[in-house]
Motif scaffolding. Structure first.
Motif, PDB file in Angstrom:
ATOM      1  N   THR A  80      15.940 -16.918  14.075  1.00  0.00           N
ATOM      2  CA  THR A  80      17.180 -16.485  13.422  1.00  0.00           C
ATOM      3  C   THR A  80      17.322 -14.972  13.457  1.00  0.00           C
ATOM      4  OG1 THR A  80      17.158 -18.412  11.952  1.00  0.00           O
ATOM      5  CG2 THR A  80      18.496 -16.535  11.282  1.00  0.00           C
ATOM      6  N   LEU A 199      26.090 -12.897   9.491  1.00  0.00           N
ATOM      7  CA  LEU A 199      26.026 -14.104   8.673  1.00  0.00           C
ATOM      8  C   LEU A 199      26.458 -15.326   9.474  1.00  0.00           C
ATOM      9  CD1 LEU A 199      25.450 -15.217   5.846  1.00  0.00           C
ATOM     10  CD2 LEU A 199      27.854 -14.837   5.303  1.00  0.00           C
ATOM     11  N   VAL A 203      23.643 -18.251  10.202  1.00  0.00           N
ATOM     12  CA  VAL A 203      23.820 -19.605   9.661  1.00  0.00           C
ATOM     13  C   VAL A 203      23.756 -20.632  10.785  1.00  0.00           C
ATOM     14  CG1 VAL A 203      25.472 -21.153   8.564  1.00  0.00           C
ATOM     15  CG2 VAL A 203      25.077 -18.885   7.610  1.00  0.00           C
ATOM     16  N   TRP A 206      20.039 -20.758  12.050  1.00  0.00           N
ATOM     17  CA  TRP A 206      19.154 -21.317  11.031  1.00  0.00           C
ATOM     18  C   TRP A 206      19.367 -22.825  10.877  1.00  0.00           C
ATOM     19  CZ3 TRP A 206      15.203 -19.316   8.141  1.00  0.00           C
ATOM     20  CH2 TRP A 206      14.744 -20.099   7.072  1.00  0.00           C
ATOM     21  N   ASN A 207      20.620 -23.264  10.924  1.00  0.00           N
ATOM     22  CA  ASN A 207      20.937 -24.669  10.675  1.00  0.00           C
ATOM     23  C   ASN A 207      21.023 -25.511  11.943  1.00  0.00           C
ATOM     24  OD1 ASN A 207      21.135 -24.462   7.856  1.00  0.00           O
ATOM     25  ND2 ASN A 207      23.224 -23.690   7.999  1.00  0.00           N
ATOM     26  N   ILE A 267      19.105 -18.758   3.206  1.00  0.00           N
ATOM     27  CA  ILE A 267      20.519 -18.439   3.443  1.00  0.00           C
ATOM     28  C   ILE A 267      21.224 -18.128   2.129  1.00  0.00           C
ATOM     29  CG2 ILE A 267      22.710 -19.391   4.218  1.00  0.00           C
ATOM     30  CD1 ILE A 267      20.897 -18.598   6.488  1.00  0.00           C
ATOM     31  N   TYR A 271      23.014 -14.385   1.299  1.00  0.00           N
ATOM     32  CA  TYR A 271      24.476 -14.305   1.214  1.00  0.00           C
ATOM     33  C   TYR A 271      24.995 -13.300   0.186  1.00  0.00           C
ATOM     34  CZ  TYR A 271      29.343 -15.671   0.771  1.00  0.00           C
ATOM     35  OH  TYR A 271      30.706 -15.641   0.720  1.00  0.00           O
TER      36      TYR A 271
END
Length: 289
Positions: A80, A199, A203, A206-207, A267, A271
């Motif tokens: 990431t 961001l 995201v 990471w996902n 995450i 944020y």
């Protein structure tokens, strides 16, 4: 500014509606969080709603002590961080010339970018292409397919088009070239759009689930989301021995809930630090194309 009674009622109604919708959206997360901190007896009896019953940390102790979970966590964290930095760099290097009228082929390139954003690559040609460049069962597949997103490119290009031309002209008069201009002047003043796109990219990386599902067969290279899937679908993975269920106050459901929360904590933690840039960067990028 003076507000009429009707305007105040409207604002109050909208606020109440948003609070209600926010609570509804949080209920599933609160339920999973509560299960992770509840005893196996309370979970088996369906006593847990949005508040833990018979509070215990046994589930969290168990998953935190698992080296395979931490290996997947650090693999996902590393991919990431590296992927987000590379993605921002490549996006900036492409968006900056596309924001300049001097770039002749800019309109042609932008047509290709829009086409790539609207029409996604079919899964079989995508699979064959990625495998053909040597990324099958290669941990680099967690990074390389995500280092450029057409939508993010358009946002950054729009932001760069709004950059003050006077500052660029002054820098050029002092002998700066385009690369020096980009890295020493433009990017340091583009924190809003960089934080927003960081961001977005973070995201996604990471996902990510489909990419490792298609291209990774070696369990040693499973990212966190794949490891969670393994935990959810395979009881022998999350609970290696039946004795564990007797000796500790947890079961498969509490462990899976704890693992899911474990995966989203980073995450959620990042944020708030990017939120102040998020709205500004997204709004600026959406004003002009």
């Amino acid at each position: 500014m003076f507000e009429s009674r009707g305007e105040k009622a409207f604002v109050a109604g909208i606020t109440a509606l948003l609070l209600l919708l926010s609570f509804i959206a949080l209920v599933p997360l609160l339920s999973v969080l509560s299960i992770s901190f509840s005893s196996k007896g309370a979970v088996v009896q369906n006593l847990v709603s949005i508040w833990p019953k018979q509070f215990t940390l046994d589930s969290w102790r168990y998953i935190i002590e698992r080296p395979d979970l931490w290996k997947s966590f650090f693999l996902t964290l590393g991919s990431t961080v590296i992927g987000t930095v590379l993605a921002l760099l490549i996006t900036a290097l492409l968006a900056y010339p596309l924001s300049k009228k001097e770039f002749r082929w800019g309109s042609v390139v932008m047509i290709g970018v829009v086409i790539a954003m609207i029409f996604k690559a079919p899964i079989i040609p995508y699979f064959l292409t990625v495998r053909g460049i040597g990324l099958y069962n290669n941990p680099l597949v967690l990074i390389v397919p995500h280092i450029l997103n057409p939508f993010n490119l358009i946002i950054m290009r729009s932001f760069f088009k709004e950059f003050p031309k006077e500052l660029e002209e002054a820098a050029f008069l002092e002998g700066s070239g385009y690369f020096r201009m980009l890295f020493q002047f433009v990017l340091p003043l583009s924190k809003a759009v960089l934080a927003t796109l960081a961001l977005f990219y973070a995201v996604v990386i990471w996902n990510q689930f489909q990419t490792p599902l298609l291209f990774l067969q070696n369990v040693d290279w499973f990212p966190l989301q794949m490891k969670i899937r393994q935990f959810i679908t395979d009881d022998n993975t999350i609970l290696p021995g039946a004795a564990s269920m007797v000796d500790f106050n947890f079961n498969e459901r509490t462990l899976r809930s704890a693992t899911v929360i474990f995966a989203i904590i980073p995450i959620i933690a990042v944020y708030p630090f990017l939120q102040k840039y998020f709205v500004k960067g997204a709004m600026i990028g959406s004003v002009k194309g």
